[in-house]
Structure formats: C-alpha cells, structure tokens
Design an enzyme around this catalytic site. Structure first.
Site, PDB file in Angstrom:
ATOM      1  N   LYS A 100       0.846  -1.200   0.000  1.00 56.47           N
ATOM      2  CA  LYS A 100       0.000   0.000   0.000  1.00 56.47           C
ATOM      3  C   LYS A 100       0.880   1.249   0.000  1.00 56.47           C
ATOM      4  O   LYS A 100       1.659   1.479   0.926  1.00 56.47           O
ATOM      5  CB  LYS A 100      -0.910  -0.012   1.230  1.00 56.47           C
ATOM      6  N   LYS A 114     -10.156  12.963   8.307  1.00 55.01           N
ATOM      7  CA  LYS A 114      -9.675  12.609   9.642  1.00 55.01           C
ATOM      8  C   LYS A 114      -9.590  13.865  10.506  1.00 55.01           C
ATOM      9  O   LYS A 114      -9.337  14.957   9.987  1.00 55.01           O
ATOM     10  CB  LYS A 114      -8.268  12.000   9.557  1.00 55.01           C
ATOM     11  N   ARG A 121      -7.568  -0.390   1.119  1.00 51.77           N
ATOM     12  CA  ARG A 121      -8.046  -1.672   0.580  1.00 51.77           C
ATOM     13  C   ARG A 121      -8.503  -1.544  -0.865  1.00 51.77           C
ATOM     14  O   ARG A 121      -8.472  -2.514  -1.610  1.00 51.77           O
ATOM     15  CB  ARG A 121      -9.163  -2.211   1.467  1.00 51.77           C
TER      16      ARG A 121
END
Length: 456
Positions: free
Chosen positions: A222, A234, A308
């Site tokens: 990643k 965030k 992901r």
C-alpha cells in the site's frame, strides 16, 4: 548508520560483557570491575550500559544488562550508549547474527533534515555471524525506515516511484509505471479514483526481477503517501502520522531489496499503487460505487478506507499470474492496533502450512507477528444493497478481519496468499529502534523465503 561492524578485532578494541540479571558474579569481570558494577547498582538490568573505568582515567570496558530473559535485540543499546571507538564482545552469544543486527539497527538515525552527529561506534562481529547477510538486512530495514520517516512533501507518489527505480537500478530489475488516466485505460479504476484528487498523478509501480521460469513471488504494498481520510476527513490528531501510510510499500520494497541482493532463485514482482488520498472537487465520495479491476462493484461507505481499494486492484493484477506466493503489506486498520498494539502486526493467510512457517520465522529472527483468522461468517458484514460489496462494515466490529476478508475477494488463483496489517511505526524507543518509521514482518518473510528458495 552511525554504528558499524568489523570482521576482525582491532588491537585497541575494548571489551563488552553481556550480563543477565542476577548473573553479575559469573561474567568473568576482574575484582575491580566487579566492585565498580556493584557500587553503581548494576545487576544486569535490561538495556542498561555501564562504562568500566581503567587506569589513568581511561575506559577499560563496558557491561550491558540483558535482563532476565536475555532480550534478543538488547544489543542495539550498545550503538547509542557506548563511547566512540572499537568494541568487541567479551563473551559468546547464542544468536550472533541477531546480536550483530540489533547493534546495527540500534545505530540507525534519520538525518535527512538534521545535522549528522559524530557518533562512530564499531563492534567486532560476534563469532559465527554472517556479516554479508547481517548488513543486507540492516540496509533493508534502514531503507524502510527512511522512506516512512520522510514527510510527504518529499515522499509523494513521484518520489516513491523514484525510490523504487533506485532499488531496481541497484539490482538490474525492470520497472514500468502506469500513471494518471492511463490507470483507467489499463483497467485500474479504484487506484485512479482514490488518487485522482492528489496534486501528483496516482500510479501503479511494477518492478520485476529474476528468471521467468523461477517460482513466482509477488509482493504488493500500500503506497498511500498521505491520507487525509478524503471527504470523510480525519481529525487533525489522526493525520499527524499519515506520512507513514505508505509503510506497506516501504516494507515490500525493502523486502524485495533483500531478495534481490541475496539472489534468491525466484521470479520477483513488486506492485505498489502510489496515491495521495486528498480532498478536491474531483475526490471520490461516500456512496459512490466503483467498479474494480476484477469487475466486482464496491460501494464507498467511507473514503477513509481507501487502502483496501488500491490494494484490491493491484492484487487482482498480481493474482492473474497465479504466483506461488502472493504477499500484501499495508498500514491498513486502526483495529489491528486496538487488538494487538503497535509492536505485534497481525497477518492472515489462506494456507495453514505457510502461516505456520511465518510464525516460526517470526520467532527465529525476533520479528513479532501474530496470525489472525479469516473468519468467513464476518464476510457478510461487507454486504451492500446497491453493489457487490461495501468497503466498510456498519457495526465497527472486527475491523482488521473484515479488511482482510475484503482483500481476499480479489485473490483466487495464487497458490498462497498472506496479508500483513502492519503499523510501520515505533511510538516508543526500543534498544534496536528509535521512535519513527519501522520495518515490520519483512525480516521474518526474508528468513522464510531463504529457507524455501535457498540461493544456489
């Protein structure tokens, strides 16, 4: 690194004794040194270094406490606590490679933006240690640490690509890159979606090395060079470490450097989707439905679960080749840290024998890992009413497991697949590691691969 190891002991080298807690009397120290240690309350406390004075104000030696359990990486303290000069171990050690490696790792410092200090501590290689392999591993760990520690203004997708090319050049590997809208033309829509809002083009970096007829080992990392969380932004406190969100890429590149340097007889491929999860008018949104490379559709339940998505497209490409071993590494979930903390990364595998070997290698080289289950009943938590799946669950439970189950949907042809949910960071100082970026799992994987595919 400020520390170094030498093969032969120089004449002016000073001795270091490793002392288990409660075993001071049996170290072989002379009476004066023994009295000095006792007078200073030294009794083998783990990580404590005590300098022993000699005649005329000179240093005659040092002792290092290893604690009750003979901590296997405690020799890293020698690199930061010994005065400059040449030193040697005055006692035999059970794990010479690990002792030498700990010393080198303990001497690591990230100095790109600061003045280099004048530390120059050298340790003679313990008897039986493999100098070439120890230095190979130490160099790889330093590479991973350097890449993670570098802030995103100097380690965006372009710089990450340059880092891959530099390693490839060192080992005569080939690199190809698909950038920007080329990702759409080549069918990597989720990598493109996650990275298109960044100021630098998203890309898929593809490194290949080794003979084409050798067993295929593919590593996917990643490479989210910074993660704002996207439109599901965030809080500022959670962004402070997000330069490390490319830790998976840093780790697989470091592992690849060891494999290539050791000339293991494998066909190596490294795939790194390099993006920045930013906020702009063209950022992907919650509730968007993305079509993956594999053809599965994914509803976006949260834009902060972007890792992901980019891994899924890369895994689908890797899986097409039916590799012997397919490994992905990612700083994927906070849930993994809640479950196991920062020092013990969980891993998942569809192959019990491989998972057993990973655990065994982890113990052999003191590179902590812990297997977690691919608990299939939780797979339904990823269901969606409008797409084949959602990228997150709604209840917040088992976050690391469900992330692994998400990735598993994109792997079907590889003989062995394993997913490592690493933290990539040391929040507190350790004998062998300062606070900052860290290599996790790659020493264990390198040890395993050396055993499975020994160099000829």
């Amino acid at each position: 690194m400020a520390s170094e190891i030498k093969g032969k002991k120089p004449a002016h080298s000073k001795p270091v004794w490793l002392v288990q807690k409660g075993a001071l009397e049996s170290t072989g120290l002379d009476s004066a040194a023994l009295a000095w240690a006792k007078a200073n309350g030294f009794d083998g406390q783990s990580g404590r270094v005590l300098i022993i004075p000699g005649e005329n104000g000179q240093i005659s030696g040092a002792v290092l406490g290893t604690g009750k359990d003979d901590s296997r990486l405690v020799a890293g303290k020698l690199a930061t606590c010994l005065p400059n000069g040449c030193w040697h171990l005055a006692c035999s050690v059970n794990e010479p490679d690990l002792t030498a490696l700990a010393f080198l790792l303990g001497g690591y410092k990230f100095t790109r933006y600061t003045k280099k200090d004048d530390v120059d501590v050298t340790l003679t290689l313990p008897d039986g240690a493999d100098k070439t392999d120890v230095k190979r591993v130490a160099k790889a760990v330093a590479l991973a640490r350097d890449l993670i520690n570098t802030p995103t203004n100097d380690m965006g997708p372009e710089a990450l690509e340059a880092a891959v090319r530099k390693v490839a050049d060192e080992h005569k590997a080939s690199v190809s890159v698909i950038r920007g809208d080329g990702l759409l033309k080549k069918n990597f829509p989720m990598i493109h979606a996650v990275g298109r809002a960044g100021s630098e083009e998203p890309r898929l970096i593809d490194l290949e090395w080794g003979k084409k007829d050798a067993p295929k080992v593919t590593l996917v990392g990643k490479g989210v060079c910074f993660d704002t969380g996207g439109l599901d932004i965030k809080p500022s406190s959670s962004m402070l470490l997000m330069k490390k969100d490319m830790g998976g890429a840093a780790n697989v590149l470091a592992l690849a450097s060891m494999i290539m340097d050791a000339k293991l007889p494998v066909r190596l491929r490294v795939l790194i989707p390099a993006v920045e999860n930013s906020i702009s008018a063209n950022a992907f949104r919650p509730s968007d439905v993305l079509t993956s490379r594999k053809g599965l559709t994914v509803e976006i339940g949260n834009t902060d679960a972007e890792g992901r998505l980019v891994l899924a497209d890369a895994l689908a490409l890797a899986d097409d080749e039916e590799p012997e071993i397919l490994v992905d590494m990612a700083t994927l979930t906070g849930a993994a840290r809640v479950a196991l903390g920062p020092d013990l990364p969980p891993f998942y595998s569809n192959d019990d024998a491989f998972a057993f070997d990973v655990a065994k290698a982890s113990e052999a080289v003191a590179d902590p890992l812990w297997r977690m289950p691919l608990w299939q009943p939780y797979d339904t938590k990823l269901s969606s009413r409008v797409a084949d799946m959602n990228n997150v669950t709604t209840d917040g439970f088992a976050g690391s497991i469900t992330a692994a189950l998400f990735l598993q949907r994109f792997v079907g042809k590889a003989k062995i697949w394993a997913h490592f949910d690493i933290f990539g960071w040391n929040p507190i100082e350790k004998p062998h590691a300062p606070i900052g970026g860290e290599a996790q799992g790659i020493r264990a994987l390198y040890h395993l691969l050396k055993e499975r595919f020994p160099a000829k």
